[in-house]
Write an enzyme that holds these catalytic residues in place. Structure first.
Site, mmCIF file in Angstrom:
data_model
loop_
_atom_site.group_PDB
_atom_site.id
_atom_site.type_symbol
_atom_site.label_atom_id
_atom_site.label_comp_id
_atom_site.label_asym_id
_atom_site.label_seq_id
_atom_site.Cartn_x
_atom_site.Cartn_y
_atom_site.Cartn_z
ATOM 1 N N THR A 198 -17.387 36.160 45.610
ATOM 2 C CA THR A 198 -17.385 35.164 46.686
ATOM 3 C C THR A 198 -16.528 35.563 47.895
ATOM 4 O O THR A 198 -16.426 34.803 48.859
ATOM 5 C CB THR A 198 -16.922 33.788 46.150
ATOM 6 O OG1 THR A 198 -15.740 33.988 45.372
ATOM 7 C CG2 THR A 198 -17.978 33.138 45.290
ATOM 8 N N GLY A 242 -1.375 40.048 64.837
ATOM 9 C CA GLY A 242 -1.674 40.887 63.669
ATOM 10 C C GLY A 242 -2.120 42.280 64.088
ATOM 11 O O GLY A 242 -3.178 42.431 64.701
ATOM 12 N N GLY A 273 -3.040 44.750 62.167
ATOM 13 C CA GLY A 273 -3.779 45.431 61.099
ATOM 14 C C GLY A 273 -5.075 45.974 61.670
ATOM 15 O O GLY A 273 -5.328 45.877 62.886
ATOM 16 N N ILE A 332 -8.187 44.993 61.531
ATOM 17 C CA ILE A 332 -9.134 44.057 62.151
ATOM 18 C C ILE A 332 -8.661 43.700 63.569
ATOM 19 O O ILE A 332 -9.430 43.752 64.537
ATOM 20 C CB ILE A 332 -9.328 42.792 61.286
ATOM 21 C CG1 ILE A 332 -10.036 43.174 59.979
ATOM 22 C CG2 ILE A 332 -10.113 41.719 62.030
ATOM 23 C CD1 ILE A 332 -10.254 42.031 59.006
ATOM 24 N N LEU A 352 -11.865 45.737 50.988
ATOM 25 C CA LEU A 352 -12.752 46.658 51.700
ATOM 26 C C LEU A 352 -14.137 46.626 51.075
ATOM 27 O O LEU A 352 -14.278 46.465 49.841
ATOM 28 C CB LEU A 352 -12.199 48.088 51.619
ATOM 29 C CG LEU A 352 -10.928 48.367 52.424
ATOM 30 C CD1 LEU A 352 -10.356 49.735 52.080
ATOM 31 C CD2 LEU A 352 -11.178 48.242 53.922
ATOM 32 N N HIS A 409 -17.854 76.009 62.389
ATOM 33 C CA HIS A 409 -17.200 76.163 63.696
ATOM 34 C C HIS A 409 -18.221 75.961 64.811
ATOM 35 O O HIS A 409 -19.321 76.516 64.724
ATOM 36 C CB HIS A 409 -16.594 77.554 63.828
ATOM 37 C CG HIS A 409 -15.988 77.772 65.185
ATOM 38 N ND1 HIS A 409 -14.784 77.222 65.560
ATOM 39 C CD2 HIS A 409 -16.454 78.453 66.269
ATOM 40 C CE1 HIS A 409 -14.522 77.568 66.805
ATOM 41 N NE2 HIS A 409 -15.528 78.307 67.263
HETATM 42 P P1 FAD Z 1 -17.980 39.016 51.104
HETATM 43 O O1 FAD Z 1 -18.570 40.077 51.916
HETATM 44 O O2 FAD Z 1 -16.880 38.203 51.675
HETATM 45 O O3 FAD Z 1 -19.182 38.062 50.675
HETATM 46 C C1 FAD Z 1 -18.943 36.907 49.912
HETATM 47 C C2 FAD Z 1 -20.133 35.993 50.052
HETATM 48 O O4 FAD Z 1 -19.953 34.932 49.099
HETATM 49 C C3 FAD Z 1 -20.254 35.334 51.413
HETATM 50 O O5 FAD Z 1 -21.498 35.611 51.986
HETATM 51 C C4 FAD Z 1 -20.086 33.832 51.131
HETATM 52 O O6 FAD Z 1 -20.978 33.046 51.903
HETATM 53 C C5 FAD Z 1 -20.460 33.736 49.656
HETATM 54 N N1 FAD Z 1 -19.821 32.596 48.975
HETATM 55 C C6 FAD Z 1 -18.509 32.311 48.908
HETATM 56 N N2 FAD Z 1 -18.315 31.193 48.159
HETATM 57 C C7 FAD Z 1 -19.548 30.779 47.755
HETATM 58 C C8 FAD Z 1 -20.020 29.698 46.962
HETATM 59 N N3 FAD Z 1 -19.189 28.815 46.418
HETATM 60 N N4 FAD Z 1 -21.348 29.571 46.772
HETATM 61 C C9 FAD Z 1 -22.222 30.468 47.311
HETATM 62 N N5 FAD Z 1 -21.822 31.518 48.071
HETATM 63 C C10 FAD Z 1 -20.509 31.665 48.275
HETATM 64 N N6 FAD Z 1 -14.409 46.610 55.154
HETATM 65 C C11 FAD Z 1 -14.660 47.939 55.151
HETATM 66 O O7 FAD Z 1 -14.725 48.549 54.085
HETATM 67 N N7 FAD Z 1 -14.874 48.615 56.332
HETATM 68 C C12 FAD Z 1 -14.807 48.000 57.529
HETATM 69 O O8 FAD Z 1 -14.996 48.629 58.571
HETATM 70 C C13 FAD Z 1 -14.550 46.605 57.563
HETATM 71 N N8 FAD Z 1 -14.502 45.943 58.733
HETATM 72 C C14 FAD Z 1 -14.277 44.607 58.732
HETATM 73 C C15 FAD Z 1 -14.225 43.955 59.956
HETATM 74 C C16 FAD Z 1 -13.985 42.604 60.004
HETATM 75 C C17 FAD Z 1 -13.945 41.907 61.342
HETATM 76 C C18 FAD Z 1 -13.802 41.866 58.790
HETATM 77 C C19 FAD Z 1 -13.572 40.389 58.816
HETATM 78 C C20 FAD Z 1 -13.863 42.503 57.565
HETATM 79 C C21 FAD Z 1 -14.084 43.883 57.525
HETATM 80 N N9 FAD Z 1 -14.125 44.579 56.319
HETATM 81 C C22 FAD Z 1 -14.350 45.936 56.321
HETATM 82 C C23 FAD Z 1 -13.874 43.901 55.028
HETATM 83 C C24 FAD Z 1 -15.182 43.637 54.287
HETATM 84 O O9 FAD Z 1 -16.037 42.882 55.116
HETATM 85 C C25 FAD Z 1 -14.914 42.908 52.973
HETATM 86 O O10 FAD Z 1 -13.945 43.619 52.230
HETATM 87 C C26 FAD Z 1 -16.177 42.787 52.163
HETATM 88 O O11 FAD Z 1 -17.167 42.079 52.871
HETATM 89 C C27 FAD Z 1 -15.908 42.073 50.831
HETATM 90 O O12 FAD Z 1 -17.082 42.028 50.108
HETATM 91 P P2 FAD Z 1 -17.332 40.935 48.964
HETATM 92 O O13 FAD Z 1 -18.650 41.286 48.377
HETATM 93 O O14 FAD Z 1 -16.156 40.837 48.094
HETATM 94 O O15 FAD Z 1 -17.434 39.532 49.708
#
Ligand code: FAD
Length: 468
Positions: free
Chosen positions: A149, A186, A188, A190, A324, A450
């Site tokens: 999630t 921040g 970091g 992002i 990530l 190269h």
């Molecule tokens: P997520 O991608 O967060 O997906 C979780 C999903 O669960 C969401 O779509 C949400 O709607 C759904 N959900 C949550 N609760 C419920 C529920 N109760 N019922 C149904 N659905 C639900 N990472 C990198 O590796 N490289 C990058 O360049 C990078 N750039 C980024 C830039 C930004 C601006 C941001 C914000 C993040 C970035 N990240 C990057 C981080 C990366 O997006 C996350 O680490 C990654 O998306 C996490 O994946 P995940 O599958 O854990 O969850």
């Protein structure tokens, strides 16, 4: 009465953790449902994270190159202008093509994709029931459940998001005009990436970071070089500085910050709060189920990604480790392989590359010099600058370096920290080198095409070989 379908696996969340897991499970012949609250698959990564941010970074870089550098290359361009709406449309198009691709794969692999919020998970004889907000599928039954999630931006009590003037990373990807002065809370990855986008598009940008340096977990060589480079590009970076208060006035935002007990007032028209992300573990009934959640709100899992509840798994941003996308996807693959009984190696958390897509980019894998010093291990350090590299000269790029850290006795590589144009592509060599226990001798005497930027890695390795 129709018999209830019990899926082999129900995945909650269709981000890079969830969708990779669902597709892999289907490839292994499992019946799979995936539920996500948003309309399009891909989670934060595709919809409001990795992909849209990189689309804007590439577009803004393109704009800046044409505006500031084309003439130097002998390319004369009249009337360079910014079509922000067009840029946003292209970004959305990139996102849509990728999310459509995932929807296509779900159909192809017969993964049942449901748009709904899961509001409760309960244990049953068959496994689990998931209650959802979808009237067509109010209850889904599954033998196993995988939680993916993800996470959401942390909000500061002094600066609650209003979506227009005080924005999260999600909202900063869709501003409809270029702020005059954007303050980013921040330093970091992002904050720096989104700050870079708006700086290139014409905003004055100030970054406020509470810690003594930006990208605080990275090697100091990397954070110092990137900080220098961003400052040269005109970004103001204030480290060891805390945000005290925010006063939203009709025509401006007035911030009070504190550095060394000295207060400063900063005025801006847009405030981006990028101080971290919070795991989405609430509202699923996890405590009633008996799922262990740690003090940081992240779910404890074992090596197979099973939670404290038999049959309930968790991956991605909701479990410990760096937040990530590639970490979430790797966990997804290992989790599913183990679920179907295949022996695969553990996820190598020590080999996760981290990238900050500023210009130049920063990319890192393995141990930092600070970690090595703290561990007391004897190490060697070598470095080489981008400035001497032929390809970089041809590109008109001068900034950056490769820093290598190796075991003093054996020369085995322990860490690689790169600041360079497209360091994100170069770091794959470091990941492979660490994975296969390469020494600096191996890297120094390995062919590197190269002219290429990767020759800087070879040069850094050669500086560490006494008998070259
Ligand atoms: P997520 O991608 O967060 O997906 C979780 C999903 O669960 C969401 O779509 C949400 O709607 C759904 N959900 C949550 N609760 C419920 C529920 N109760 N019922 C149904 N659905 C639900 N990472 C990198 O590796 N490289 C990058 O360049 C990078 N750039 C980024 C830039 C930004 C601006 C941001 C914000 C993040 C970035 N990240 C990057 C981080 C990366 O997006 C996350 O680490 C990654 O998306 C996490 O994946 P995940 O599958 O854990 O969850």
């Amino acid at each position: 009465m129709a018999q209830e379908v019990v899926f082999d696996l129900c995945v909650v969340g269709a981000g890079p953790g969830g969708y990779v897991a669902a597709l892999r499970a289907a490839e292994h012949g499992m019946t799979v449902a995936i539920i996500d609250a948003r309309q399009t698959p891909g989670g934060v990564c595709l919809n409001e994270g990795c992909i849209p941010s990189k689309a804007l970074l590439d577009s803004s870089e393109f704009y800046q190159l044409v505006r500031d550098k084309a003439a130097h290359h002998g390319v004369l361009v009249d009337g360079v202008g910014l079509d922000l709406k067009g840029m946003m449309t292209r970004k959305q198009d990139v996102v849509q093509r990728l999310t459509d691709g995932i929807s296509f794969l779900f159909k192809k692999q017969k993964v049942v994709s449901i748009t709904a919020t899961v509001t409760e998970i309960t244990k049953t004889e068959a496994g689990f029931d998931l209650l959802t907000t979808d009237p067509l599928y109010p209850k889904i039954a599954a033998t196993k459940v995988l939680l993916a999630t993800g996470s959401r931006p942390v909000e500061l009590p002094v600066a609650p998001f209003d979506g227009e003037r005080i924005v999260s990373s999600t909202q900063a990807l869709s501003l409809n005009q270029v702020p005059s002065h954007l303050v980013v809370i921040g330093g970091g990855y992002i904050g720096l990436e989104l700050g870079s986008v708006w700086k290139r598009l014409g905003s004055a940008v100030t970054v406020i970071e509470a810690l003594p340096r930006i990208i605080a977990n990275s090697d100091t060589s990397m954070s110092a070089t990137i900080q220098r480079s961003l400052k040269k590009q005109g970004m103001v970076i204030k480290t060891s500085t805390r945000l005290e208060s925010v006063d939203l006035q009709a025509d401006r935002i007035v911030l009070r910050t504190v550095f060394n007990d000295v207060c400063e007032e900063i005025q801006c028209d847009c405030l981006l709060v990028a101080v971290g992300r919070k795991p989405n573990t609430e509202g699923l009934g996890l405590s009633v189920l008996g799922v262990n959640v740690n003090a940081q709100g992240r779910i404890d899992v074992d090596n197979d990604f099973m939670t404290s509840v038999e049959g309930l798994y968790a991956i991605g941003d909701i479990v410990p480790g760096p937040m990530l996308a590639h970490k979430a996807s790797e966990e997804a693959l290992v989790c599913i392989e183990r679920m179907v009984g295949n022996a695969v190696l553990d996820v190598r958390y020590d080999l996760i590359p981290g990238v900050v897509y500023t210009w130049p980019e920063g990319a890192s894998v393995g141990l930092t010099e600070e970690q090595l010093k703290a561990s007391g291990r004897s190490y060697r350090k070598g470095s080489s600058s981008v400035i001497a590299n032929g390809r970089a000269k041809a590109m008109d790029e001068h900034e950056g370096q490769v820093v290598l850290l190796a075991d003093d006795a054996t020369g085995e590589l322990l860490g690689m920290h790169i600041v360079a144009p497209r360091a994100s592509e170069m770091i794959a060599e470091g990941v492979a080198a660490l994975r296969f226990k390469a020494t600096v001798h191996d890297i120094g005497f390995l062919f590197h095409a190269h002219p290429s930027l990767s020759e800087v890695i070879k040069e850094a390795a050669l500086t560490m070989i006494a008998d070259r």
